[in-house]
Design a protein around this motif. Structure first.
Motif, PDB file in Angstrom:
ATOM      1  N   LEU A  69    -134.513  16.568  36.325  1.00  0.00           N
ATOM      2  CA  LEU A  69    -134.372  17.549  37.405  1.00  0.00           C
ATOM      3  C   LEU A  69    -133.386  17.071  38.459  1.00  0.00           C
ATOM      4  CD1 LEU A  69    -138.080  18.723  37.909  1.00  0.00           C
ATOM      5  CD2 LEU A  69    -136.220  19.960  36.775  1.00  0.00           C
ATOM      6  N   GLU A  70    -133.434  15.777  38.790  1.00  0.00           N
ATOM      7  CA  GLU A  70    -132.496  15.242  39.777  1.00  0.00           C
ATOM      8  C   GLU A  70    -131.064  15.350  39.279  1.00  0.00           C
ATOM      9  OE1 GLU A  70    -132.592  14.149  42.825  1.00  0.00           O
ATOM     10  OE2 GLU A  70    -134.715  14.594  43.064  1.00  0.00           O
ATOM     11  N   ASP A  71    -130.859  15.038  38.000  1.00  0.00           N
ATOM     12  CA  ASP A  71    -129.513  15.109  37.436  1.00  0.00           C
ATOM     13  C   ASP A  71    -128.989  16.534  37.416  1.00  0.00           C
ATOM     14  OD1 ASP A  71    -127.214  13.935  35.840  1.00  0.00           O
ATOM     15  OD2 ASP A  71    -127.997  15.379  34.387  1.00  0.00           O
ATOM     16  N   VAL A  72    -129.829  17.464  36.969  1.00  0.00           N
ATOM     17  CA  VAL A  72    -129.368  18.843  36.878  1.00  0.00           C
ATOM     18  C   VAL A  72    -129.203  19.467  38.262  1.00  0.00           C
ATOM     19  CG1 VAL A  72    -131.593  20.065  36.717  1.00  0.00           C
ATOM     20  CG2 VAL A  72    -129.634  20.926  35.460  1.00  0.00           C
ATOM     21  N   ALA A  73    -129.977  18.987  39.260  1.00  0.00           N
ATOM     22  CA  ALA A  73    -129.810  19.479  40.628  1.00  0.00           C
ATOM     23  C   ALA A  73    -128.458  19.058  41.192  1.00  0.00           C
ATOM     24  CB  ALA A  73    -130.945  18.957  41.515  1.00  0.00           C
ATOM     25  N   ARG A  74    -128.039  17.823  40.899  1.00  0.00           N
ATOM     26  CA  ARG A  74    -126.706  17.386  41.333  1.00  0.00           C
ATOM     27  C   ARG A  74    -125.612  18.208  40.657  1.00  0.00           C
ATOM     28  NH1 ARG A  74    -129.199  12.240  40.915  1.00  0.00           N
ATOM     29  NH2 ARG A  74    -128.374  12.014  38.801  1.00  0.00           N
ATOM     30  N   ARG A  75    -125.803  18.478  39.392  1.00  0.00           N
ATOM     31  CA  ARG A  75    -124.808  19.271  38.675  1.00  0.00           C
ATOM     32  C   ARG A  75    -124.743  20.698  39.225  1.00  0.00           C
ATOM     33  NH1 ARG A  75    -123.035  17.429  33.688  1.00  0.00           N
ATOM     34  NH2 ARG A  75    -123.722  15.301  33.220  1.00  0.00           N
ATOM     35  N   ARG A  76    -125.898  21.242  39.558  1.00  0.00           N
ATOM     36  CA  ARG A  76    -125.912  22.594  40.119  1.00  0.00           C
ATOM     37  C   ARG A  76    -125.160  22.644  41.432  1.00  0.00           C
ATOM     38  NH1 ARG A  76    -127.897  25.744  43.809  1.00  0.00           N
ATOM     39  NH2 ARG A  76    -128.914  24.019  44.880  1.00  0.00           N
ATOM     40  N   ALA A  77    -125.396  21.638  42.283  1.00  0.00           N
ATOM     41  CA  ALA A  77    -124.723  21.615  43.579  1.00  0.00           C
ATOM     42  C   ALA A  77    -123.219  21.398  43.427  1.00  0.00           C
ATOM     43  CB  ALA A  77    -125.336  20.525  44.455  1.00  0.00           C
ATOM     44  N   ASP A  78    -122.834  20.482  42.553  1.00  0.00           N
ATOM     45  CA  ASP A  78    -121.399  20.199  42.372  1.00  0.00           C
ATOM     46  C   ASP A  78    -120.660  21.396  41.788  1.00  0.00           C
ATOM     47  OD1 ASP A  78    -121.877  17.679  43.341  1.00  0.00           O
ATOM     48  OD2 ASP A  78    -121.976  16.721  41.359  1.00  0.00           O
ATOM     49  N   ALA A  79    -121.301  22.083  40.851  1.00  0.00           N
ATOM     50  CA  ALA A  79    -120.644  23.225  40.196  1.00  0.00           C
ATOM     51  C   ALA A  79    -120.843  24.529  40.949  1.00  0.00           C
ATOM     52  CB  ALA A  79    -121.182  23.373  38.766  1.00  0.00           C
ATOM     53  N   ARG A  80    -121.682  24.505  41.988  1.00  0.00           N
ATOM     54  CA  ARG A  80    -121.962  25.704  42.792  1.00  0.00           C
ATOM     55  C   ARG A  80    -122.591  26.813  41.950  1.00  0.00           C
ATOM     56  NH1 ARG A  80    -116.663  26.139  46.852  1.00  0.00           N
ATOM     57  NH2 ARG A  80    -116.890  24.029  47.733  1.00  0.00           N
ATOM     58  N   TRP A  81    -123.523  26.398  41.104  1.00  0.00           N
ATOM     59  CA  TRP A  81    -124.310  27.375  40.371  1.00  0.00           C
ATOM     60  C   TRP A  81    -125.459  27.837  41.250  1.00  0.00           C
ATOM     61  CZ3 TRP A  81    -124.866  23.551  35.682  1.00  0.00           C
ATOM     62  CH2 TRP A  81    -123.654  23.501  34.988  1.00  0.00           C
ATOM     63  N   ASP A  82    -125.934  29.049  41.018  1.00  0.00           N
ATOM     64  CA  ASP A  82    -127.088  29.540  41.773  1.00  0.00           C
ATOM     65  C   ASP A  82    -128.390  28.941  41.260  1.00  0.00           C
ATOM     66  OD1 ASP A  82    -125.903  31.670  43.615  1.00  0.00           O
ATOM     67  OD2 ASP A  82    -125.094  32.267  41.669  1.00  0.00           O
ATOM     68  N   VAL A  83    -128.462  28.705  39.977  1.00  0.00           N
ATOM     69  CA  VAL A  83    -129.654  28.123  39.372  1.00  0.00           C
ATOM     70  C   VAL A  83    -129.193  27.363  38.129  1.00  0.00           C
ATOM     71  CG1 VAL A  83    -130.125  30.165  37.977  1.00  0.00           C
ATOM     72  CG2 VAL A  83    -131.985  28.598  38.503  1.00  0.00           C
ATOM     73  N   ALA A  84    -129.915  26.307  37.779  1.00  0.00           N
ATOM     74  CA  ALA A  84    -129.563  25.514  36.601  1.00  0.00           C
ATOM     75  C   ALA A  84    -130.830  25.169  35.841  1.00  0.00           C
ATOM     76  CB  ALA A  84    -128.820  24.247  36.994  1.00  0.00           C
ATOM     77  N   ILE A  85    -130.730  25.223  34.520  1.00  0.00           N
ATOM     78  CA  ILE A  85    -131.854  24.901  33.651  1.00  0.00           C
ATOM     79  C   ILE A  85    -131.384  23.887  32.618  1.00  0.00           C
ATOM     80  CG2 ILE A  85    -133.532  25.789  31.981  1.00  0.00           C
ATOM     81  CD1 ILE A  85    -133.450  28.434  33.412  1.00  0.00           C
ATOM     82  N   CYS A  86    -132.145  22.822  32.488  1.00  0.00           N
ATOM     83  CA  CYS A  86    -131.822  21.766  31.529  1.00  0.00           C
ATOM     84  C   CYS A  86    -132.653  21.966  30.258  1.00  0.00           C
ATOM     85  CB  CYS A  86    -132.114  20.393  32.147  1.00  0.00           C
ATOM     86  SG  CYS A  86    -131.973  19.021  30.986  1.00  0.00           S
ATOM     87  N   LEU A  87    -131.986  21.977  29.124  1.00  0.00           N
ATOM     88  CA  LEU A  87    -132.654  22.003  27.829  1.00  0.00           C
ATOM     89  C   LEU A  87    -132.507  20.619  27.211  1.00  0.00           C
ATOM     90  CD1 LEU A  87    -131.521  25.426  26.312  1.00  0.00           C
ATOM     91  CD2 LEU A  87    -133.435  24.937  27.819  1.00  0.00           C
ATOM     92  N   THR A  88    -133.609  19.987  26.876  1.00  0.00           N
ATOM     93  CA  THR A  88    -133.579  18.630  26.340  1.00  0.00           C
ATOM     94  C   THR A  88    -134.425  18.516  25.095  1.00  0.00           C
ATOM     95  OG1 THR A  88    -134.030  16.297  26.857  1.00  0.00           O
ATOM     96  CG2 THR A  88    -135.493  17.937  27.843  1.00  0.00           C
TER      97      THR A  88
END
Length: 368
Positions: A69-88
């Motif tokens: 969640l921490e990793d995908v939250a950083r990616r969401r902020a950097d890419a300026r996405w409104d929401v991000a979901i990680c599939l693992t």
């Protein structure tokens, strides 16, 4: 129509695959249809845009879902996405229960464990993803707004989800499976994510060696007599021993056994090893069936009934050909282990659940 489309508010949803192997293939398949499903199930009055991203090759196993969640939250902020979901494809747990999904409303991110969904992962994801997006972005959802303390519809829509844990007021919710059935579904989902078909294709030299051994065995009258003398029980035991020897040899020779370390807890290592064993067992069993089918065809073509009858000194029936093929296939499987030692190392290691080959070109999708 173009003017209306231009003035509709845009919502960007990022799908992050971690690690970029099996999960990346799932993301690629869902990305083409997710926008339409979001428009249908969440809100048709916004313009849904789907972005694809790839996570680390070796994500922090010890960090569990929080690290994802921490990793995908950083990616969401950097890419300026409104929401991000990680599939693992990592098996996740919380409170000793398999974790299907975890949401963080404050960070507007979620993580979904593909193995926890079982064998039918894509149909389940088509339900899970719109539900998660709608709950992470309640301001754009026309269907419902989640209330504090309420359970979500996933418990009734997705078989894998049996309950909800976490802090509903803070939007930190975990969707868990049942302890017993959920673990069985998790293990089957891990085998599904490990793609036994890839392991089967990787054993081509094994099959070649096995067919060569079978061809030699067909010329031996001693083997014919063994097939006649051994009963069904002993033939079954010989077959199981041959398959066990093959799977064990593949694991030992190619170093497929996962050992606990600082990044891999003992429980996670056990799950990885079980998934590897089941994957190789399934691939070996299918290889055995292919070998059996090819051998019985060759046996029927090359060995005349009269010749076999002279060797056995009695009339020959169909069961005699089947028993002969059975013993030859088992012996050839043992001989095929020699061929398995010649397989490409990376091809065989792909059967190990903890191993992820170089994705070879996966890249984060760039905005135009």
């Amino acid at each position: 129509m173009a003017i209306n489309e231009r003035h509709r508010p845009e919502v960007i949803v990022g799908l992050v695959a971690t690690p970029p192997d099996y999960a990346a293939e799932v993301v690629a398949r869902l990305a083409t249809e997710l926008a339409d499903r979001l428009a249908e199930r969440v809100n048709p009055n916004v313009r849904w845009t789907i972005r694809q991203g790839w996570g680390d090759m070796a994500p922090r196993r010890d960090g569990g879902v929080e690290a994802l969640l921490e990793d995908v939250a950083r990616r969401r902020a950097d890419a300026r996405w409104d929401v991000a979901i990680c599939l693992t494809d990592l098996p996740l747990h919380t409170e000793r229960q398999p974790l299907v999904a975890q949401t963080s409303a404050q960070r507007r991110v979620a993580a979904v464990s593909l193995p926890a969904l079982g064998l039918r992962q894509l149909p389940a994801l088509r339900v899970v993803l719109p539900d998660l997006v709608g709950r992470l972005l309640p301001d754009v959802s026309q269907e419902w707004t989640p209330l504090p303390g309420t359970a979500t519809g996933l418990t009734s829509q997705v078989t894998a989800v049996q309950g909800v844990v976490g802090e509903a007021d803070a939007g930190e919710l975990g969707y868990v499976a049942s302890p017993l059935v959920g673990r069985m579904r998790l293990l089957s989902g891990m085998v599904r994510a490990n793609r036994p078909g890839r392991a089967l294709l990787g054993l081509s030299k094994l099959l070649a060696g096995a067919f060569a051994t079978a061809a030699i065995s067909l010329t031996s009258s001693t083997v014919w007599e063994m097939g006649d003398a051994l009963g069904g029980l002993r033939l079954t035991i010989i077959m199981l021993l041959a398959l066990t020897a093959l799977v064990t040899w593949l694991i030992v020779a190619h170093h497929l056994w996962e050992k606990p370390d600082r990044e891999t807890p003992a429980g996670l290592a056990r799950l990885f090893n079980l998934a590897t064993i089941f994957t190789l067992t399934l691939a070996a069993a299918v290889s055995y069936l292919v070998l059996f089918a090819g051998t019985i065809l060759v046996t029927a073509l090359l060995i005349e009934t009269s010749v076999l009858a002279d060797s056995l000194k009695r009339p020959v029936h169909l069961t005699d050909y089947l028993n002969l093929t059975w013993i030859i296939s088992s012996l050839a499987t043992v001989g095929g282990t020699i061929g398995s030692g010649l397989e490409d190392e990376d091809t065989v290691r792909a059967a190990a659940y903890g191993y992820h080959p170089d994705p070879g070109g996966w890249r984060d999708e760039q905005d135009a």
